[in-house]
Design a protein around this motif. Structure first.
Motif, PDB file in Angstrom:
ATOM      1  N   ASN A   1      28.554 -93.989  12.605  1.00 41.09           N
ATOM      2  CA  ASN A   1      28.258 -94.590  11.319  1.00 41.09           C
ATOM      3  C   ASN A   1      28.800 -93.646  10.243  1.00 41.09           C
ATOM      4  OD1 ASN A   1      27.221 -96.492   9.678  1.00 41.09           O
ATOM      5  ND2 ASN A   1      25.093 -96.254  10.364  1.00 41.09           N
ATOM      6  N   VAL A   2      29.827 -94.051   9.536  1.00 41.28           N
ATOM      7  CA  VAL A   2      30.470 -93.146   8.570  1.00 41.28           C
ATOM      8  C   VAL A   2      30.514 -93.782   7.175  1.00 41.28           C
ATOM      9  CG1 VAL A   2      32.513 -91.731   8.104  1.00 41.28           C
ATOM     10  CG2 VAL A   2      31.985 -92.363  10.445  1.00 41.28           C
ATOM     11  N   ILE A   3      30.148 -92.973   6.188  1.00 41.36           N
ATOM     12  CA  ILE A   3      30.288 -93.396   4.788  1.00 41.36           C
ATOM     13  C   ILE A   3      31.097 -92.323   4.068  1.00 41.36           C
ATOM     14  CG2 ILE A   3      29.068 -93.529   2.574  1.00 41.36           C
ATOM     15  CD1 ILE A   3      26.876 -95.015   3.788  1.00 41.36           C
ATOM     16  N   ALA A   4      32.038 -92.733   3.215  1.00 40.81           N
ATOM     17  CA  ALA A   4      32.764 -91.747   2.408  1.00 40.81           C
ATOM     18  C   ALA A   4      32.534 -92.043   0.936  1.00 40.81           C
ATOM     19  CB  ALA A   4      34.247 -91.817   2.730  1.00 40.81           C
ATOM     20  N   MET A   5      32.246 -90.994   0.165  1.00 44.05           N
ATOM     21  CA  MET A   5      32.149 -91.160  -1.285  1.00 44.05           C
ATOM     22  C   MET A   5      33.334 -90.448  -1.914  1.00 44.05           C
ATOM     23  SD  MET A   5      28.223 -90.804  -2.344  1.00 44.05           S
ATOM     24  CE  MET A   5      27.045 -91.966  -1.686  1.00 44.05           C
ATOM     25  N   ILE A   6      33.918 -91.076  -2.934  1.00 43.58           N
ATOM     26  CA  ILE A   6      35.062 -90.457  -3.613  1.00 43.58           C
ATOM     27  C   ILE A   6      34.487 -89.773  -4.853  1.00 43.58           C
ATOM     28  CG2 ILE A   6      37.336 -90.863  -4.666  1.00 43.58           C
ATOM     29  CD1 ILE A   6      36.387 -92.296  -1.591  1.00 43.58           C
TER      30      ILE A   6
ATOM     31  N   LEU B   1      26.242 -81.004 -10.068  1.00 41.35           N
ATOM     32  CA  LEU B   1      25.916 -80.599  -8.697  1.00 41.35           C
ATOM     33  C   LEU B   1      24.668 -81.335  -8.204  1.00 41.35           C
ATOM     34  CD1 LEU B   1      26.179 -78.746  -6.215  1.00 41.35           C
ATOM     35  CD2 LEU B   1      24.894 -77.005  -7.467  1.00 41.35           C
ATOM     36  N   PHE B   2      23.642 -81.390  -9.038  1.00 44.07           N
ATOM     37  CA  PHE B   2      22.389 -82.028  -8.638  1.00 44.07           C
ATOM     38  C   PHE B   2      22.612 -83.516  -8.343  1.00 44.07           C
ATOM     39  CE2 PHE B   2      18.272 -84.077  -9.735  1.00 44.07           C
ATOM     40  CZ  PHE B   2      17.561 -83.588  -8.656  1.00 44.07           C
ATOM     41  N   GLN B   3      23.312 -84.195  -9.260  1.00 43.61           N
ATOM     42  CA  GLN B   3      23.542 -85.631  -9.071  1.00 43.61           C
ATOM     43  C   GLN B   3      24.339 -85.906  -7.807  1.00 43.61           C
ATOM     44  OE1 GLN B   3      22.110 -88.084 -10.258  1.00 43.61           O
ATOM     45  NE2 GLN B   3      21.067 -86.974 -11.880  1.00 43.61           N
ATOM     46  N   LEU B   4      25.354 -85.075  -7.569  1.00 43.78           N
ATOM     47  CA  LEU B   4      26.177 -85.279  -6.378  1.00 43.78           C
ATOM     48  C   LEU B   4      25.328 -85.098  -5.113  1.00 43.78           C
ATOM     49  CD1 LEU B   4      28.998 -85.838  -5.277  1.00 43.78           C
ATOM     50  CD2 LEU B   4      29.422 -83.388  -5.253  1.00 43.78           C
ATOM     51  N   CYS B   5      24.457 -84.097  -5.124  1.00 46.97           N
ATOM     52  CA  CYS B   5      23.599 -83.860  -3.953  1.00 46.97           C
ATOM     53  C   CYS B   5      22.647 -85.033  -3.732  1.00 46.97           C
ATOM     54  CB  CYS B   5      22.809 -82.561  -4.119  1.00 46.97           C
ATOM     55  SG  CYS B   5      23.874 -81.131  -3.988  1.00 46.97           S
ATOM     56  N   ILE B   6      22.163 -85.617  -4.834  1.00 44.04           N
ATOM     57  CA  ILE B   6      21.263 -86.767  -4.695  1.00 44.04           C
ATOM     58  C   ILE B   6      22.028 -87.950  -4.077  1.00 44.04           C
ATOM     59  CG2 ILE B   6      19.997 -88.535  -6.037  1.00 44.04           C
ATOM     60  CD1 ILE B   6      18.383 -86.012  -5.860  1.00 44.04           C
ATOM     61  N   GLU B   7      23.243 -88.193  -4.550  1.00 43.69           N
ATOM     62  CA  GLU B   7      24.019 -89.337  -4.039  1.00 43.69           C
ATOM     63  C   GLU B   7      24.401 -89.141  -2.566  1.00 43.69           C
ATOM     64  OE1 GLU B   7      24.679 -92.181  -5.591  1.00 43.69           O
ATOM     65  OE2 GLU B   7      23.877 -91.600  -7.537  1.00 43.69           O
ATOM     66  N   LEU B   8      24.972 -87.977  -2.264  1.00 38.76           N
ATOM     67  CA  LEU B   8      25.398 -87.730  -0.875  1.00 38.76           C
ATOM     68  C   LEU B   8      24.169 -87.649   0.035  1.00 38.76           C
ATOM     69  CD1 LEU B   8      28.072 -84.925  -1.485  1.00 38.76           C
ATOM     70  CD2 LEU B   8      28.556 -87.275  -0.795  1.00 38.76           C
ATOM     71  N   GLY B   9      23.118 -87.002  -0.471  1.00 42.90           N
ATOM     72  CA  GLY B   9      21.896 -86.827   0.321  1.00 42.90           C
ATOM     73  C   GLY B   9      21.257 -88.170   0.625  1.00 42.90           C
ATOM     74  N   ALA B  10      21.239 -89.069  -0.373  1.00 37.43           N
ATOM     75  CA  ALA B  10      20.634 -90.387  -0.149  1.00 37.43           C
ATOM     76  C   ALA B  10      21.416 -91.134   0.941  1.00 37.43           C
ATOM     77  CB  ALA B  10      20.619 -91.175  -1.449  1.00 37.43           C
TER      78      ALA B  10
ATOM     79  N   ARG C   1      35.162 -88.736 -17.140  1.00 39.70           N
ATOM     80  CA  ARG C   1      35.393 -89.387 -15.847  1.00 39.70           C
ATOM     81  C   ARG C   1      34.068 -89.457 -15.098  1.00 39.70           C
ATOM     82  NH1 ARG C   1      40.640 -88.655 -12.764  1.00 39.70           N
ATOM     83  NH2 ARG C   1      39.467 -87.357 -11.313  1.00 39.70           N
ATOM     84  N   PRO C   2      33.894 -90.478 -14.245  1.00 40.38           N
ATOM     85  CA  PRO C   2      32.631 -90.541 -13.498  1.00 40.38           C
ATOM     86  C   PRO C   2      32.548 -89.436 -12.439  1.00 40.38           C
ATOM     87  CG  PRO C   2      34.097 -92.332 -12.848  1.00 40.38           C
ATOM     88  CD  PRO C   2      34.790 -91.607 -13.953  1.00 40.38           C
ATOM     89  N   LEU C   3      31.338 -89.163 -11.981  1.00 39.14           N
ATOM     90  CA  LEU C   3      31.151 -88.181 -10.907  1.00 39.14           C
ATOM     91  C   LEU C   3      31.509 -88.809  -9.556  1.00 39.14           C
ATOM     92  CD1 LEU C   3      30.003 -85.361 -10.201  1.00 39.14           C
ATOM     93  CD2 LEU C   3      27.762 -86.434  -9.992  1.00 39.14           C
ATOM     94  N   ILE C   4      31.168 -90.098  -9.426  1.00 35.89           N
ATOM     95  CA  ILE C   4      31.454 -90.826  -8.185  1.00 35.89           C
ATOM     96  C   ILE C   4      32.318 -92.031  -8.528  1.00 35.89           C
ATOM     97  CG2 ILE C   4      30.422 -91.858  -6.109  1.00 35.89           C
ATOM     98  CD1 ILE C   4      28.625 -89.637  -6.347  1.00 35.89           C
TER      99      ILE C   4
ATOM    100  N   HIS D   1      34.492 -99.974  -1.880  1.00 39.50           N
ATOM    101  CA  HIS D   1      33.689-100.441  -3.030  1.00 39.50           C
ATOM    102  C   HIS D   1      33.993 -99.506  -4.194  1.00 39.50           C
ATOM    103  CE1 HIS D   1      31.429-102.575   0.106  1.00 39.50           C
ATOM    104  NE2 HIS D   1      31.582-101.447   0.776  1.00 39.50           N
ATOM    105  N   LYS D   2      34.771 -99.983  -5.147  1.00 44.22           N
ATOM    106  CA  LYS D   2      35.094 -99.147  -6.314  1.00 44.22           C
ATOM    107  C   LYS D   2      34.020 -99.338  -7.369  1.00 44.22           C
ATOM    108  CE  LYS D   2      39.957 -98.809  -5.434  1.00 44.22           C
ATOM    109  NZ  LYS D   2      41.317 -99.137  -5.723  1.00 44.22           N
ATOM    110  N   TYR D   3      33.569 -98.264  -8.021  1.00 40.75           N
ATOM    111  CA  TYR D   3      32.514 -98.399  -9.046  1.00 40.75           C
ATOM    112  C   TYR D   3      33.150 -98.675 -10.398  1.00 40.75           C
ATOM    113  CZ  TYR D   3      29.274 -96.295  -5.664  1.00 40.75           C
ATOM    114  OH  TYR D   3      28.527 -96.016  -4.557  1.00 40.75           O
TER     115      TYR D   3
END
Ligand code: URA
Length: 441
Positions: free
Chosen positions: A231-236, A268-277, A426-429, A439-441
């Motif tokens: 099961n793989v998810i990639a975030m850009i 950093l915090f937001q990225l950790c929340i997104e990847l962590g979730a 620019r957006p973080l994600i 899925h492009k944001y």
């Protein structure tokens, strides 16, 4: 089969068979095929590309060049996370304890950094006594007992990639989608996790400079994993400036600890929340991203994520006192302020240049054997969107060898690109890729 015919075939833009790819990978791993022929093939692939089938075959062939790790004795779904590489990227130090504290086992095998700054292992080794060379048995026991362990990849894990990546690094053949995808996924697949979250960086400090290439790389890696039942998810994610403010090993540990205390940089915090979730969802703890994020917030608010980091440090023989008292971490002799030479709004910070500035003062390795100075690095004071006036401090250099200061200073100043007008943020994600598609944001 002859290697020269395989090179010729790829040079002429033809598709390689699985047997040809296996012949090359196994022969190169055993040093039967010399570096010069492997370099020629890498360059041919760089220019002619490989299709999805060839990329998948190259990945599997590299997995089969060494051992595959069996993590089935760890209870629960094991989730791994991998970043394609960025400057100031200390997410693992924050994410792994948060996700483990939320109840999902984190069994993470990390690499050392070549080029710019240190990798996760180097950052962790700036903590006195911290051991990254765990025996597999201890690694598994730690994950079962504490839900967290971060260790180095053993040399028998995808040895073909180890050799090829080092060769690509010195033959200008790293930044090719098929080669990066097969390199990363071979290590991830061999290291036994059930689910993988990929952080695909995009921008000037990343291998993939454009969004289009970053989505293509992400899709390629997700497809390889999906076809092999992972099961793989990639975030850009954004890498048009370093992540957070700190670049350099002990400085990054400090910033990671501040983040675990709820006082870290927003990006950093937001990225950790997104990847962590995403890790929590893949780990089966909940199916709802919003709930997963709340679970992670809780680990910061109730202090369990910070406790988890200390537990891991103790379990891997590190001095956890240094986490309680960050002043005990390695410190450079001098802290020099860098004063702005230009004025305007910060439009972009060339993360690669910042990485090179950190390398010059000893925060990274020039070669595999170079020693690292854990104490040195750079603290950015100004980030994208900030206003700079002449005379402002833009960064602070933590340095031991002052003879390197001028060169470092020059790189730092060059890295800042200013504009008269407030830059577009620019957006973080930028989006995510999963087995359902892009899925492009
Ligand atoms: N990281 C890897 O492990 N391999 C690559 O090719 C690029 C980044």
């Amino acid at each position: 089969m002859r290697m020269v015919d395989i090179i010729l075939k790829k040079r002429n833009g033809e598709e390689l068979t699985k047997e040809e790819i296996d012949f090359f990978v196994q022969g190169y791993t055993k040093s039967i095929i010399p570096d010069y022929q492997a370099s020629a093939l890498m360059m041919a692939i760089y220019f002619q590309g490989m299709n999805k089938r060839e990329t998948a075959d190259l990945t599997l062939s590299m997995v089969n060049s060494g051992v595959t790790i069996d993590l089935s004795s760890i209870t629960g779904i094991k989730v791994d996370k991998h970043s394609t590489g960025g400057v100031g990227d200390k997410t693992t130090l924050v994410l792994a304890p948060m996700v483990a504290a939320a109840g999902v086992p984190v069994a993470k095998m990390s690499g050392r950094g070549l080029g710019h700054t240190g990798g996760t292992l180097d950052k962790l080794e700036s903590i006195e006594g911290f051991k990254v060379d765990l025996k597999l048995e201890n690694f598994i026991n730690n994950v079962n007992e504490y839900k967290i362990a971060v260790c180095g990849q053993t040399s028998d894990l995808a040895p073909a990639d180890k050799k090829l990546y080092a060769l690509r690094d010195v033959t200008a053949t790293v930044d090719n989608v098929s080669l990066i995808a097969s390199s990363i996924m071979s290590k991830k697949l061999a290291s036994g996790a059930d689910a993988i979250v990929l952080d695909v960086k995009t921008g000037n400090g990343a291998f993939m400079k454009t969004l289009e290439d970053s989505f293509t790389l992400a899709k390629e890696m997700v497809d390889i994993g999906t076809n092999l039942n992972r099961n793989v998810i990639a975030m850009i994610t954004e890498m048009n400036e370093p992540l957070g403010y700190a670049v350099g090993n002990a400085l990054e540990v400090k910033e990671a600890v501040a983040t675990l205390k709820g006082n870290g940089p927003e990006d950093l915090f937001q990225l950790c929340i997104e990847l962590g979730a995403a890790m929590i969802v893949l780990g089966g703890r909940t199916t709802d991203m919003a709930e997963a994020k709340q679970l992670l917030f809780n680990t910061i608010n109730n202090g369990t994520a910070l406790e988890k980091l200390k537990t891991m440090v103790r379990a891997q023989q590190g001095n956890a006192e240094q986490i309680d008292n960050l002043d005990l971490l390695p410190k450079a002799k001098n802290i020099i302020e860098i004063i702005a030479e230009k004025e305007g709004y910060v439009k972009v910070i060339d993360a690669e240049e910042i990485g090179k500035a950190a390398l010059i003062i000893g925060a990274g390795r020039e070669t595999k054997e170079s020693p690292i100075d854990y104490s040195v690095g750079i603290i950015l004071v100004k980030k994208v969107g900030d206003r700079i006036s002449k005379g402002d401090v833009i960064a602070k250099v933590h340095i031991n060898d002052l003879s390197k200061l001028e060169e470092c200073k020059q790189k730092l100043n060059d890295a800042y690109d200013l504009s008269i007008e407030f830059p577009e943020k620019r957006p973080l994600i930028f989006g995510l890729v999963n087995k359902e598609g892009i899925h492009k944001y």
